[in-house]
Write an enzyme that holds these catalytic residues in place. Structure first.
Site, PDB file in Angstrom:
ATOM      1  N   ASP A   1       0.865  -1.195   0.000  1.00  0.00           N
ATOM      2  CA  ASP A   1       0.000   0.000   0.000  1.00  0.00           C
ATOM      3  C   ASP A   1       0.895   1.237   0.000  1.00  0.00           C
ATOM      4  OD1 ASP A   1      -2.535   1.479   0.236  1.00  0.00           O
ATOM      5  OD2 ASP A   1      -1.837   2.007   2.233  1.00  0.00           O
ATOM      6  N   SER A   2       0.324   2.359  -0.384  1.00  0.00           N
ATOM      7  CA  SER A   2       1.074   3.608  -0.332  1.00  0.00           C
ATOM      8  C   SER A   2       1.508   3.924   1.098  1.00  0.00           C
ATOM      9  CB  SER A   2       0.202   4.748  -0.866  1.00  0.00           C
ATOM     10  OG  SER A   2      -0.973   4.835  -0.085  1.00  0.00           O
TER      11      SER A   2
ATOM     12  N   CYS B   1      -4.226  -1.370  -2.272  1.00  0.00           N
ATOM     13  CA  CYS B   1      -4.395   0.073  -2.428  1.00  0.00           C
ATOM     14  C   CYS B   1      -5.213   0.277  -3.696  1.00  0.00           C
ATOM     15  CB  CYS B   1      -3.019   0.721  -2.572  1.00  0.00           C
ATOM     16  SG  CYS B   1      -3.069   2.472  -2.972  1.00  0.00           S
TER      17      CYS B   1
ATOM     18  N   GLU C   1      -4.735   9.668   8.359  1.00  0.00           N
ATOM     19  CA  GLU C   1      -3.300   9.474   8.621  1.00  0.00           C
ATOM     20  C   GLU C   1      -2.790  10.402   9.723  1.00  0.00           C
ATOM     21  OE1 GLU C   1      -0.636   8.738   5.468  1.00  0.00           O
ATOM     22  OE2 GLU C   1      -1.738   6.879   5.153  1.00  0.00           O
TER      23      GLU C   1
ATOM     24  N   CYS D   1     -11.315   2.805  -0.859  1.00  0.00           N
ATOM     25  CA  CYS D   1      -9.986   3.217  -0.398  1.00  0.00           C
ATOM     26  C   CYS D   1      -9.739   2.424   0.874  1.00  0.00           C
ATOM     27  CB  CYS D   1      -9.947   4.713  -0.110  1.00  0.00           C
ATOM     28  SG  CYS D   1      -8.414   5.243   0.688  1.00  0.00           S
TER      29      CYS D   1
ATOM     30  N   HIS E   1      -8.126   2.949   3.390  1.00  0.00           N
ATOM     31  CA  HIS E   1      -8.103   3.711   4.644  1.00  0.00           C
ATOM     32  C   HIS E   1      -9.503   3.839   5.270  1.00  0.00           C
ATOM     33  CE1 HIS E   1      -4.165   5.069   3.377  1.00  0.00           C
ATOM     34  NE2 HIS E   1      -4.030   5.778   4.473  1.00  0.00           N
TER      35      HIS E   1
HETATM   36  N1  DGL Z   1      -5.117   3.509   0.648  1.00  0.00           N
HETATM   37  C1  DGL Z   1      -5.071   4.054  -0.674  1.00  0.00           C
HETATM   38  C2  DGL Z   1      -6.230   3.532  -1.508  1.00  0.00           C
HETATM   39  O1  DGL Z   1      -6.806   2.490  -1.200  1.00  0.00           O
HETATM   40  C3  DGL Z   1      -5.035   5.553  -0.767  1.00  0.00           C
HETATM   41  C4  DGL Z   1      -4.069   6.267   0.078  1.00  0.00           C
HETATM   42  C5  DGL Z   1      -3.280   7.317  -0.659  1.00  0.00           C
HETATM   43  O2  DGL Z   1      -3.836   8.293  -1.152  1.00  0.00           O
HETATM   44  O3  DGL Z   1      -2.080   7.106  -0.730  1.00  0.00           O
HETATM   45  O4  DGL Z   1      -6.576   4.144  -2.484  1.00  0.00           O
END
Ligand code: DGL
Length: 279
Positions: A16-17, A79, A164, A198, A200
């Site tokens: 993931d990022s 991600c 975050e 997403c 997150h």
């Molecule tokens: N967790 C990432 C996703 O599922 C997004 C986070 C980011 O913007 O880096 O898209």
């Protein structure tokens, strides 16, 4: 580590990022604890959500190559942004050159395969980063499985930073959560199933629910992707055999491990001890 052990270590890579993929890893490990897992968060270059196709592709490929170098035969892009902007090119253009036997999977497909089963009205919503929404990946993939579904999207660029920075439980967060949920529902009030597109967003699922009618279903990807990966391994015994099974979970971050470990616990639900990976 002996040579034998080193060569037989073939963890499943989860990328993931930054932190979001931990919500997916948590469910994968809970569903299939027998395997070894290697998580990589590219925190040094996160967020990916607002970056161009080229940048997300370049960063994702670099991280996937690191995971391959560390022994992974199979990598999950946990991600949505990376799945939307980099997965197809990596699968079609890069893997045949790197090693045609290795595999990279994403999180969008398993979700789009089932979303139609959750909607009675035929109207579904997608909440995601600006990058995921503008890629149109959800529209394209849902159309393949449920051509009659109407899909509405809303980009929520403030949500990842709020999460975050651990500000998502504060009042200010409600303003942005309400704003995007309302924008989505105003596009079509009959929406009755929404994908949290997403990784997150599961952290704010209760706040999102607050601004939705009670009968709207929200789909988090963790359990869906875990089930999708389980099915994949059952259908591909040649890959399943390669994955080592010592029940280990290792964490790497491209940024500072101490900072990563503090926030990671929130996403993973357990204490995390990471190591630094230099890019
Ligand atoms: N967790 C990432 C996703 O599922 C997004 C986070 C980011 O913007 O880096 O898209």
């Amino acid at each position: 580590m002996s040579m034998d052990k080193k060569t037989s270590y073939k963890p499943i890579g989860v990328f993931d990022s930054g932190f979001g993929g931990l919500t997916v890893l948590k469910e994968i490990v809970s569903e299939m604890p027998q395997y070894d897992y290697l998580y990589l968060g590219d925190n040094a270059r996160a967020p990916y959500g607002s970056r161009s196709f080229e940048t997300v592709y370049e960063y994702t490929l670099e991280c996937v190559n690191h995971l391959f170098a560390m022994g992974c035969e199979l990598v999950v892009l946990a991600c949505n942004t990376a799945s939307a902007k980099a997965l197809r090119t990596i699968q079609q253009k890069d893997l045949p050159k790197i090693d045609p036997a290795k595999r990279v999977l994403g999180v969008i497909r398993p979700t789009t395969e089932i979303i139609g089963n959750y909607s009675k009205t035929g109207n579904v919503g997608v909440l995601g980063t600006a990058g995921t929404v503008s890629s149109g990946s959800y529209l394209v993939e849902i159309e393949k499985f449920f051509p009659n579904l109407k899909v509405y999207q809303e980009a929520c660029p403030m949500w990842v930073p709020l999460i975050e920075n651990n500000e998502y439980n504060n009042e200010g967060a409600d303003y942005f959560i309400k704003k995007h949920v309302t924008n989505l529902m105003q596009q079509e009030p009959k929406i009755d199933a929404i994908i949290l597109g997403c990784t997150h967003y599961p952290l704010i699922i209760d706040k999102i629910k607050k601004y939705l009618p009670a009968d709207v279903q929200l789909l988090s990807q963790g359990t869906i992707v875990a089930q999708g990966l389980k099915d994949y391994l059952q259908r591909h015994p040649e890959m399943e055999k390669k994955c080592s099974k010592s029940q280990s979970v290792s964490f790497y971050t491209t940024d500072l491990p101490e900072t990563f470990d503090k926030a990671a616990t929130l996403f993973y639900g357990k204490e995390v001890r990471s190591k630094h990976l230099a890019l």
